[in-house]
Design an enzyme around this catalytic site. Structure first.
Site, PDB file in Angstrom:
ATOM      1  N   GLN A  32      11.068   8.199  -2.997  1.00  9.56           N
ATOM      2  CA  GLN A  32      10.888   7.889  -4.403  1.00  9.56           C
ATOM      3  C   GLN A  32       9.641   8.556  -4.962  1.00  9.56           C
ATOM      4  OE1 GLN A  32      10.993   3.661  -4.958  1.00  9.56           O
ATOM      5  NE2 GLN A  32      12.987   3.446  -3.980  1.00  9.56           N
ATOM      6  N   CYS A  33       9.593   8.653  -6.258  1.00  9.64           N
ATOM      7  CA  CYS A  33       8.446   9.216  -6.962  1.00  9.64           C
ATOM      8  C   CYS A  33       7.184   8.453  -6.583  1.00  9.64           C
ATOM      9  CB  CYS A  33       8.688   9.129  -8.460  1.00  9.64           C
ATOM     10  SG  CYS A  33       7.278   9.622  -9.458  1.00  9.64           S
TER      11      CYS A  33
END
Length: 154
Positions: A32-33
Site C-alpha cells: 500500500q501507499c
C-alpha cells in the site's frame, strides 16, 4: 539541471507512469501507499516537519534547496531524495491536456474519474499515457515480456 532552468517543476505523479489508483484496494499492507500504511503516516509527517525546520533554520533558506520529493523504504531503512524534474508531458495530473480539460469541464472531469470504474483508464487515454506505454511496449518488448500491469496473467 538547476531549479532556475526549469520554468515549471513536475508534480508527484510526473514520476509515475500510471494514473492515480486506490492504493489500498486489493493490496497487502506492504504494497500500500506509504501514507496509508498503518503506522507510517507519522513517519512521513515527521520527515516533512524535519525538512521544513532544517530549511527554516538554514542560512540559505530556499525552497529550491529542498528535495522535491522524499520517498522512503522501510524494509531497507533508506530514503530517496528526488530533485526537481520537468513536468512529464503525459502526466495524468498536471499535463496541459488534463489542466485544459479540467478548466473547461471542472467537476464533470472529477466525477468521470472518481465515480466510474474506468476513471483511471480515461485519464491515461486523455493524457496520452496509454499511447506512450503502447509505444514503449512496441519498441522495447524483450523476450521476457514487459508488463505494465501488476496483475499476473500467467
Amino acid at each position: 539541471k538547476t531549479s532556475t532552468s526549469i520554468s515549471r517543476v513536475g508534480c508527484y505523479y510526473c514520476n509515475d507512469v500510471v494514473a492515480p489508483l486506490n492504493s489500498t484496494q486489493n493490496r497487502t499492507i506492504d504494497q500500500q501507499c506509504t501514507v496509508t500504511r498503518p503506522g507510517l503516516a507519522p513517519i512521513a509527517s515527521g520527515l516533512a516537519v524535519e525538512l521544513m525546520v532544517s530549511m527554516l533554520q538554514g542560512s540559505n533558506f530556499s525552497s529550491s534547496s529542498a528535495p522535491h520529493q522524499i520517498r522512503g523504504n522501510v524494509s531497507s531503512f533508506s530514503i530517496l531524495k528526488m530533485e526537481e524534474s520537468e513536468p512529464f508531458v503525459h502526466c495524468t495530473a498536471c499535463s496541459d491536456i488534463i489542466l485544459n480539460d479540467f478548466a473547461s469541464r471542472g467537476n464533470d472531469l472529477i466525477n468521470k474519474v472518481c465515480c466510474s470504474s474506468s476513471g483511471t483508464d480515461y485519464l491515461e487515454e486523455l493524457s496520452g499515457l496509454s499511447a506512450f506505454k503502447a509505444k514503449v511496449d512496441d519498441a522495447y518488448l524483450d523476450e521476457d515480456g514487459l508488463d505494465w500491469d501488476d496483475d499476473d496473467d500467467e
